[in-house]
Design a protein around this motif. Structure first.
Motif, short mmCIF file in Angstrom:
data_model
loop_
_atom_site.label_atom_id
_atom_site.label_comp_id
_atom_site.label_asym_id
_atom_site.label_seq_id
_atom_site.Cartn_x
_atom_site.Cartn_y
_atom_site.Cartn_z
N GLY A 204 16.59 -2.89 -10.83
CA GLY A 204 15.99 -3.93 -10.00
C GLY A 204 14.48 -3.94 -10.07
N GLY A 205 13.87 -2.79 -10.35
CA GLY A 205 12.41 -2.73 -10.45
C GLY A 205 11.87 -3.53 -11.62
N PHE A 206 12.70 -3.78 -12.62
CA PHE A 206 12.29 -4.56 -13.79
C PHE A 206 12.78 -6.01 -13.72
CE2 PHE A 206 12.69 -0.13 -15.09
CZ PHE A 206 11.42 0.12 -15.59
N GLY A 207 13.38 -6.38 -12.59
CA GLY A 207 13.84 -7.76 -12.41
C GLY A 207 15.13 -8.08 -13.12
N ALA A 208 15.91 -7.05 -13.52
CA ALA A 208 17.14 -7.31 -14.27
C ALA A 208 18.15 -8.10 -13.44
CB ALA A 208 17.75 -5.99 -14.74
N PHE A 224 6.44 -7.79 -13.56
CA PHE A 224 5.00 -7.52 -13.66
C PHE A 224 4.42 -6.86 -12.40
CE2 PHE A 224 5.49 -10.97 -16.81
CZ PHE A 224 5.00 -10.30 -17.93
N SER A 225 5.20 -6.85 -11.31
CA SER A 225 4.72 -6.18 -10.09
C SER A 225 5.45 -4.86 -9.85
CB SER A 225 4.89 -7.09 -8.89
OG SER A 225 6.27 -7.33 -8.63
N PHE A 226 6.23 -4.43 -10.86
CA PHE A 226 7.01 -3.20 -10.76
C PHE A 226 7.89 -3.22 -9.49
CE2 PHE A 226 3.21 -2.06 -13.19
CZ PHE A 226 3.79 -1.60 -14.35
N ILE A 231 9.16 -2.28 -2.86
CA ILE A 231 9.58 -2.97 -1.62
C ILE A 231 10.49 -4.15 -1.95
CG2 ILE A 231 8.77 -4.22 0.40
CD1 ILE A 231 6.19 -2.61 0.25
N TRP A 232 10.10 -4.93 -2.95
CA TRP A 232 10.91 -6.09 -3.36
C TRP A 232 12.27 -5.63 -3.87
CZ3 TRP A 232 8.57 -10.54 -6.83
CH2 TRP A 232 9.44 -11.63 -6.81
N THR A 233 12.28 -4.49 -4.55
CA THR A 233 13.55 -3.97 -5.08
C THR A 233 14.52 -3.62 -3.95
OG1 THR A 233 12.39 -3.05 -7.00
CG2 THR A 233 14.59 -2.18 -6.51
N LEU A 234 14.02 -2.94 -2.93
CA LEU A 234 14.89 -2.59 -1.80
C LEU A 234 15.39 -3.84 -1.06
CD1 LEU A 234 12.93 0.48 -0.35
CD2 LEU A 234 15.02 0.49 -1.74
N ILE A 235 14.51 -4.82 -0.91
CA ILE A 235 14.91 -6.05 -0.22
C ILE A 235 16.00 -6.78 -1.01
CG2 ILE A 235 14.11 -8.33 0.51
CD1 ILE A 235 11.43 -7.08 1.17
N ASP A 236 15.86 -6.84 -2.36
CA ASP A 236 16.86 -7.52 -3.18
C ASP A 236 18.21 -6.81 -3.14
OD1 ASP A 236 15.43 -9.70 -3.87
OD2 ASP A 236 15.08 -9.14 -5.97
N VAL A 237 18.18 -5.49 -3.07
CA VAL A 237 19.45 -4.74 -2.96
C VAL A 237 20.19 -5.16 -1.70
CG1 VAL A 237 20.46 -2.47 -2.63
CG2 VAL A 237 18.67 -2.79 -4.34
#
Length: 254
Positions: A204-208, A224-226, A231-237
């Motif tokens: 998720g950190g790479f936008g997969a 590009f924002s890692f 934070i974005w990764t946890l929210i998307d999960v």
């Protein structure tokens, strides 16, 4: 002071009486027109102990009249009359029946279709036991509707679309066998929820996960924002886990 005297004329009362008679006749004519328009209603519903009773003095033309040039080549011949598909018979449907109750209707095979009764003899008229209900009142499993792929399934509130529905061949009902219905958007583009969630947790950190769902701009943003510094990764999960984030085409997960 001069005294003003009004002379009574005998013909004045007679004129008023004539105008009154004309007004009464005009009112009576208008009431007859209104009653005539109200009495042309085709369907009347009365309530009995067993349920609502549908009655009608006029049989709808669409329920009993079929085009003379209708194709009957797909209709089987030589079988039992009561097993013929609904498109192969013509029934004299009447609306004097109790909703949801079985009712006997007089039917006959269409021109060019031959059938037999229980005794093995050919029949031109037979009785068919049909549940008293219109086609649009059937259970959804008894008809098939068109599916739209142009509406968003993942939205709040859920969106609907206009679907054209056709009753299955072996199902008998009153009224038109093709009708319109407003249905919820319910289609899938082949995306799996489990795959999207697994990509969100691992890559998720790479936008997969966003790339998989067809959301390229969000995927590039996460790349590009890692993952928004994690934070974005946890929210998307969380959002993908609860099904709030879905495919970009608006379809449902498999």
């Amino acid at each position: 002071m001069a005294t003003v005297c009004q002379i009574w004329r005998p013909d004045r009362g007679r004129c008023l009486k004539s105008y009154g008679i004309i007004a009464v006749l005009f009112m009576d004519l208008m009431l007859q027109c209104v009653n005539g328009s109200l009495s042309t209603t085709n369907v009347e519903t009365h309530y009995t102990r067993d349920g609502p009773l549908i009655t009608s003095p006029v049989v709808p033309a669409a329920a009993s009249v079929f085009p003379a040039d209708e194709d009957t080549s797909k209709c089987p011949s030589g079988g039992l009359c009561h097993r013929l598909p609904a498109d192969c018979i013509q029934c004299d449907y009447h609306l004097k029946c109790t909703y949801g109750k079985p009712t006997l209707f007089t039917c006959r095979p269409k021109k060019g279709v031959h059938c037999i009764g229980e005794s093995g003899q050919q029949q031109t008229n037979f009785s068919l036991n049909i549940t008293c209900q219109f086609c649009w009142q059937l259970d959804p499993s008894q008809y098939r509707c068109t599916n739209s792929t142009n509406c968003m399934t993942v939205s709040c509130p859920r969106k609907r679309y206009n679907a054209t529905c056709d009753v299955l061949d072996h199902v008998h009902c009153l009224g038109r066998r093709r009708f319109l219905k407003r249905l919820f958007c319910n289609w899938t583009g082949g995306y799996k929820w489990s795959t999207a969630l697994a990509l969100s947790i691992t890559l998720g950190g790479f936008g997969a996960d966003r790339f998989y769902l067809g959301q390229w701009r969000e995927g590039l943003g996460k790349l590009f924002s890692f993952g928004g510094l994690g934070i974005w990764t946890l929210i998307d999960v969380l959002l993908i886990g609860v099904g709030y984030v879905g495919p970009a085409d608006g379809s449902l997960y498999i």
